[in-house]
Motif scaffolding. Structure first.
Motif, PDB file in Angstrom:
ATOM      1  N   PRO A  47      29.139   8.008 -11.279  1.00  0.00           N
ATOM      2  CA  PRO A  47      30.238   7.382 -12.030  1.00  0.00           C
ATOM      3  C   PRO A  47      29.974   5.937 -12.444  1.00  0.00           C
ATOM      4  N   GLY A  48      29.173   5.215 -11.671  1.00  0.00           N
ATOM      5  CA  GLY A  48      28.884   3.820 -12.020  1.00  0.00           C
ATOM      6  C   GLY A  48      27.670   3.633 -12.906  1.00  0.00           C
ATOM      7  N   GLY A  49      26.953   4.729 -13.185  1.00  0.00           N
ATOM      8  CA  GLY A  49      25.750   4.631 -14.015  1.00  0.00           C
ATOM      9  C   GLY A  49      24.548   4.146 -13.229  1.00  0.00           C
ATOM     10  N   THR A  50      23.469   3.898 -13.946  1.00  0.00           N
ATOM     11  CA  THR A  50      22.186   3.549 -13.340  1.00  0.00           C
ATOM     12  C   THR A  50      22.272   2.285 -12.491  1.00  0.00           C
ATOM     13  N   SER A  51      21.683   2.364 -11.311  1.00  0.00           N
ATOM     14  CA  SER A  51      21.546   1.188 -10.448  1.00  0.00           C
ATOM     15  C   SER A  51      20.393   1.446  -9.495  1.00  0.00           C
ATOM     16  N   CYS A  52      19.923   0.378  -8.867  1.00  0.00           N
ATOM     17  CA  CYS A  52      18.890   0.507  -7.848  1.00  0.00           C
ATOM     18  C   CYS A  52      19.540   0.816  -6.511  1.00  0.00           C
ATOM     19  N   VAL A  53      18.963   1.743  -5.764  1.00  0.00           N
ATOM     20  CA  VAL A  53      19.545   2.118  -4.472  1.00  0.00           C
ATOM     21  C   VAL A  53      19.412   1.000  -3.439  1.00  0.00           C
ATOM     22  N   LEU A  54      18.577  -0.004  -3.733  1.00  0.00           N
ATOM     23  CA  LEU A  54      18.429  -1.137  -2.819  1.00  0.00           C
ATOM     24  C   LEU A  54      19.529  -2.179  -3.018  1.00  0.00           C
TER      25      LEU A  54
END
Length: 411
Positions: free
Chosen positions: A389-396
């Motif tokens: 739902p929040g779109g692309t992001s880094c898992v870190l």
């Protein structure tokens, strides 16, 4: 530009690309973010690209701006149309506030689409027949484009570029790689035509070159016009590195201001593109069942590949030796040492995707001497995060904001 001098070129020196001057050599590469709704950017997408500009990047690239409704691959994707302009302008204004440039990646998916509603009976491509991408969405056949179809799409690309200019973009990047429409003409895997648009590589480039020429004629005096393409398709029967060299020469001859050197195909050779595998434990389960199925099929096909920095450098060197046009190196740049090596080998700019998703301020950290090495591990989990739902992001780091991602930029 002299690429043979031995003096070390600073990554923080300005670069001229066509009519545009970039403040340094760092470009945020186009990455599908899953942050657009009903054909326009979300507030979260504006925040994402503004963070790249604020973090020191010279130019950020807005991925997958379709030149028509038929050109979309996935629902909600940005469409370059008059109704989108106000929303796109919010994004370009945000980028410009920080002294960076904005590039719109203009593209058409052809038969690489999950959209079943279209103006033609079947998805358009270089050739007709069985459509393997369509197996997941019930579009089992694709149709070969006629010259009239090509003329229309050429006009759509030119109009898309004009709309991008009106929205405040400084550059357009024509996507000719990864298995989308223009790539379907360039690739012998997809192009089985027997007319002037098929057969030899020069014939297969005829339609993509017409698109480039039309875009240059439409906006080339005011905007940088870049072409992104796959220098090798990484699959048997597809274009090989020597074809990548020939393609570069043809695009240079047509007048491209810069080439962005990518590799691989979305369906056939995703590891060639990313330089590393997508391990099972790194998968986010997409809510879209078609996408989940596609990712599962992809995983069955691919062999494990371990990431190494600058994984496309060997192939890209061949392009650098063959042409004088400015080149943006793409492929596993994670350290300042790697950045300097790429520039010392004569490349003009660096296109970073995952490294900047992980650290939007990586360029500023490099410039200040605060960092020599990015935190990105090339785990590729950011790719699957596109479907959250929040779109692309880094898992870190922190995930994207689903509330902002549900609001159109200008709302």
């Amino acid at each position: 530009m002299d690429h043979d001098n031995n003096t070390s070129r600073s990554p923080f020196s300005p670069l001229r690309v066509g009519p545009l001057t970039l403040r340094n050599r760092f470009i945020k590469a186009a990455t599908n973010e899953g942050m657009s709704i009903d054909g326009v950017p979300s507030k979260q997408l504006v925040r994402f690209h503004e963070s790249m500009a604020a973090g020191g990047t010279a130019m950020t690239t807005l991925a997958y701006c379709s030149v028509s409704h038929d050109g979309r691959t996935l629902p909600g994707q940005i469409v370059l149309q008059p109704d989108s302009l106000a929303h796109l302008r919010v994004l370009t204004d945000a980028v410009h506030r920080h002294g960076a440039a904005a590039s719109a990646q203009i593209t058409h998916g052809g038969c690489f689409t999950f959209m079943t509603q279209r103006s033609t009976p079947r998805p358009l491509s270089a050739s007709g027949g069985f459509n393997k991408i369509g197996m997941l969405s019930g579009m089992f056949r694709k149709q070969a484009m006629t010259e009239a179809d090509m003329d229309q799409v050429v006009r759509e690309f030119a109009q898309g570029a004009r709309l991008a200019r009106e929205a405040g973009f400084d550059a357009v990047e024509i996507h000719m790689g990864h298995g989308y429409l223009l790539s379907q003409f360039i690739s012998p895997l997809y192009n089985k035509r027997r007319d002037a648009y098929g057969g030899s590589l020069e014939n297969r480039l005829r339609f993509p070159r017409q698109v480039l020429r039309a875009v240059l004629d439409a906006v080339g005096r005011d905007m940088a016009v870049l072409c992104k393409y796959s220098i090798t398709e990484g699959v048997k029967g597809g274009n090989q590195p020597e074809d990548g060299v020939a393609i570069a020469r043809l695009l240079e001859a047509e007048g491209a201001n810069m080439l962005v050197l990518s590799a691989g195909m979305n369906a056939e050779s995703i590891t060639t593109m990313f330089g590393s595998s997508f391990p099972k434990e790194n998968r986010v389960r997409p809510s879209n069942p078609l996408v989940a199925a596609a990712m599962a099929i992809q995983q069955l096909r691919e062999r494990p590949v371990d990431f190494r920095e600058l994984y496309l450098l060997e192939h890209s060197r061949r392009i650098r030796q063959a042409v004088k046009v400015p080149l943006a190196y793409l492929g596993g740049v994670t350290s300042l040492r790697g950045v300097q090596q790429v520039l010392d080998e004569g490349f003009d700019a660096l296109a970073l995707g995952r490294a900047l998703i992980a650290e939007p301020d990586l360029v500023a950290k490099f410039a200040a001497g605060a960092s020599q090495q990015g935190i990105c591990t090339a785990c590729n989990r950011c790719v699957a995060m596109m479907y959250t739902p929040g779109g692309t992001s880094c898992v870190l780091g922190a995930p994207g904001d689903p509330v902002l991602n549900a609001q159109a930029a200008a709302s």
